[in-house]
Scaffold this motif. Structure first.
Motif, short mmCIF file in Angstrom:
data_model
loop_
_atom_site.label_atom_id
_atom_site.label_comp_id
_atom_site.label_asym_id
_atom_site.label_seq_id
_atom_site.Cartn_x
_atom_site.Cartn_y
_atom_site.Cartn_z
N GLY A 2 57.31 -18.42 -23.88
CA GLY A 2 55.98 -18.09 -23.40
C GLY A 2 55.04 -17.99 -24.58
N LEU A 3 53.90 -17.34 -24.36
CA LEU A 3 52.95 -17.17 -25.45
C LEU A 3 53.52 -16.23 -26.51
N PRO A 4 53.31 -16.54 -27.78
CA PRO A 4 53.75 -15.62 -28.83
C PRO A 4 52.80 -14.44 -28.94
N ALA A 5 53.26 -13.38 -29.57
CA ALA A 5 52.36 -12.29 -29.94
C ALA A 5 51.53 -12.77 -31.13
N ILE A 6 50.22 -12.71 -31.00
CA ILE A 6 49.33 -13.25 -32.02
C ILE A 6 48.76 -12.11 -32.86
N ASP A 7 48.94 -12.19 -34.16
CA ASP A 7 48.32 -11.22 -35.07
C ASP A 7 46.88 -11.64 -35.35
N PHE A 46 45.48 -12.15 -28.12
CA PHE A 46 44.92 -11.75 -29.41
C PHE A 46 44.69 -10.24 -29.44
N PRO A 47 44.75 -9.62 -30.61
CA PRO A 47 44.40 -8.20 -30.70
C PRO A 47 42.93 -7.99 -30.34
N ALA A 48 42.68 -7.12 -29.39
CA ALA A 48 41.30 -6.89 -28.92
C ALA A 48 40.48 -6.23 -30.02
N GLY A 49 39.20 -6.61 -30.08
CA GLY A 49 38.27 -5.99 -31.01
C GLY A 49 38.45 -6.36 -32.46
N ARG A 50 39.23 -7.42 -32.74
CA ARG A 50 39.48 -7.85 -34.11
C ARG A 50 39.24 -9.35 -34.23
N SER A 51 39.17 -9.81 -35.48
CA SER A 51 39.11 -11.25 -35.72
C SER A 51 40.47 -11.85 -35.36
N PRO A 52 40.49 -13.06 -34.82
CA PRO A 52 39.35 -13.96 -34.61
C PRO A 52 38.67 -13.85 -33.26
N VAL A 53 39.19 -12.98 -32.37
CA VAL A 53 38.72 -13.04 -30.98
C VAL A 53 37.27 -12.55 -30.85
N VAL A 54 36.84 -11.63 -31.71
CA VAL A 54 35.45 -11.15 -31.62
C VAL A 54 34.48 -12.29 -31.90
N GLU A 55 34.70 -13.01 -33.00
CA GLU A 55 33.84 -14.13 -33.33
C GLU A 55 33.98 -15.26 -32.32
N ALA A 175 34.66 -25.05 -35.40
CA ALA A 175 35.74 -24.40 -36.14
C ALA A 175 35.81 -22.90 -35.92
N ASP A 176 34.66 -22.24 -35.80
CA ASP A 176 34.65 -20.79 -35.63
C ASP A 176 34.38 -20.39 -34.18
N ALA A 177 34.57 -21.35 -33.25
CA ALA A 177 34.51 -21.05 -31.82
C ALA A 177 35.78 -21.53 -31.13
N VAL A 178 36.85 -21.70 -31.93
CA VAL A 178 38.20 -21.92 -31.42
C VAL A 178 39.10 -20.90 -32.10
N ALA A 179 40.28 -20.71 -31.54
CA ALA A 179 41.26 -19.80 -32.16
C ALA A 179 42.65 -20.30 -31.83
N ASP A 180 43.64 -19.76 -32.58
CA ASP A 180 44.99 -20.31 -32.48
C ASP A 180 46.02 -19.21 -32.69
N PHE A 181 47.29 -19.62 -32.72
CA PHE A 181 48.39 -18.65 -32.86
C PHE A 181 48.39 -17.98 -34.23
N SER A 182 47.84 -18.66 -35.24
CA SER A 182 47.82 -18.14 -36.60
C SER A 182 46.73 -18.84 -37.38
N ALA A 183 46.39 -18.29 -38.54
CA ALA A 183 45.40 -18.93 -39.41
C ALA A 183 45.88 -20.29 -39.86
N GLU A 184 47.19 -20.42 -40.13
CA GLU A 184 47.73 -21.69 -40.60
C GLU A 184 47.59 -22.77 -39.52
N GLU A 185 47.94 -22.43 -38.29
CA GLU A 185 47.83 -23.42 -37.22
C GLU A 185 46.37 -23.75 -36.90
N HIS A 186 45.50 -22.76 -37.03
CA HIS A 186 44.07 -23.00 -36.84
C HIS A 186 43.57 -24.03 -37.87
N THR A 187 43.90 -23.81 -39.13
CA THR A 187 43.46 -24.72 -40.19
C THR A 187 44.04 -26.12 -40.00
#
Length: 218
Positions: A2-7, A46-55, A175-187
């Motif tokens: 399923g979906l991973p836990a995303i930091d 995603f963790p609520a109230g934190r990057s990247p989900v806020v942006e 680029a800053d209106a998408v998000a992913d499982f990790s910074a590495e996968e986002h990049t």
């Protein structure tokens, strides 16, 4: 699986943008906005109230507001809840049963709730064009540019951008209106997206839309 836990991780800034291979300019008369899978089920990973989900949410909201002001089509893709195995297909082997029947799990996150006149498409595969009428909708509106934002960057966003390109629709991945499982996968997703379209930042895209809008008649 399923979906991973995303930091949480920092949203990429302009220094992370890959070099574009094309010189396409965004045009509000040609463009539509696709908000991909911004549902409680996916965004809640995603963790609520934190990057990247806020942006993520704030930047999509800004794009959606300007799109409405400029009379651009706004399209939301959303995975249906409770898909039977025959509809889910091989996606179930990779990602499990999908969105269940929990209240509001399949709903678009509250700050982005679709409005009258906006379009909501069922999205049964990562690629928003597949088994949907997204392509027909864009053609009917005379649109051959697609601004893509939402989740997840290396899955639905990237595959949708590639399909747009294959169908002669210019994709603009924000680029800053998408998000992913990790910074590495986002990049990594941004690097691949640059092979089939333009990768840009929210502020630059907003400026481009405003610069290119047609002047109103006096």
């Amino acid at each position: 699986m399923g979906l991973p836990a995303i930091d949480g991780y920092p949203m990429p800034d302009r220094s992370a943008l890959p070099r574009s291979h094309v010189s396409w300019r965004i045009d509000p008369v040609r463009a539509a906005l696709l908000v991909h899978d911004m549902q409680n089920h996916f965004v809640g990973a995603f963790p609520a109230g934190r990057s990247p989900v806020v942006e993520l949410v704030d930047n999509i909201a800004a794009l959606r507001e300007l799109a409405g002001t400029l009379d651009m089509p706004v399209v939301f893709s959303a995975e249906p809840a409770g898909q039977p195995p025959g509809q889910r297909g091989l996606v179930a082997d990779m990602w499990g049963p999908g969105i269940g029947d929990e209240p509001d799990a399949a709903a678009i996150v509250a700050p982005l709730t679709p409005r009258p006149g906006e379009h909501l498409l069922a999205n049964v595969r990562h690629n928003a064009f597949l088994r949907s009428h997204l392509g027909r909708l864009l053609r009917s509106k005379g649109r051959d540019q697609l601004i893509i934002c939402g989740v997840y960057a290396h899955l639905g966003v990237l595959l949708t951008a590639a399909d747009a390109f294959m169908n002669d629709i210019q994709p603009f991945v924000v680029a800053d209106a998408v998000a992913d499982f990790s910074a590495e996968e986002h990049t990594l997703a941004l690097r691949w997206a640059a092979r089939s379209g333009v990768v840009c930042m929210t502020d630059g895209l907003l400026r481009g839309l405003l610069l290119r809008r047609e002047p109103k008649n006096a």
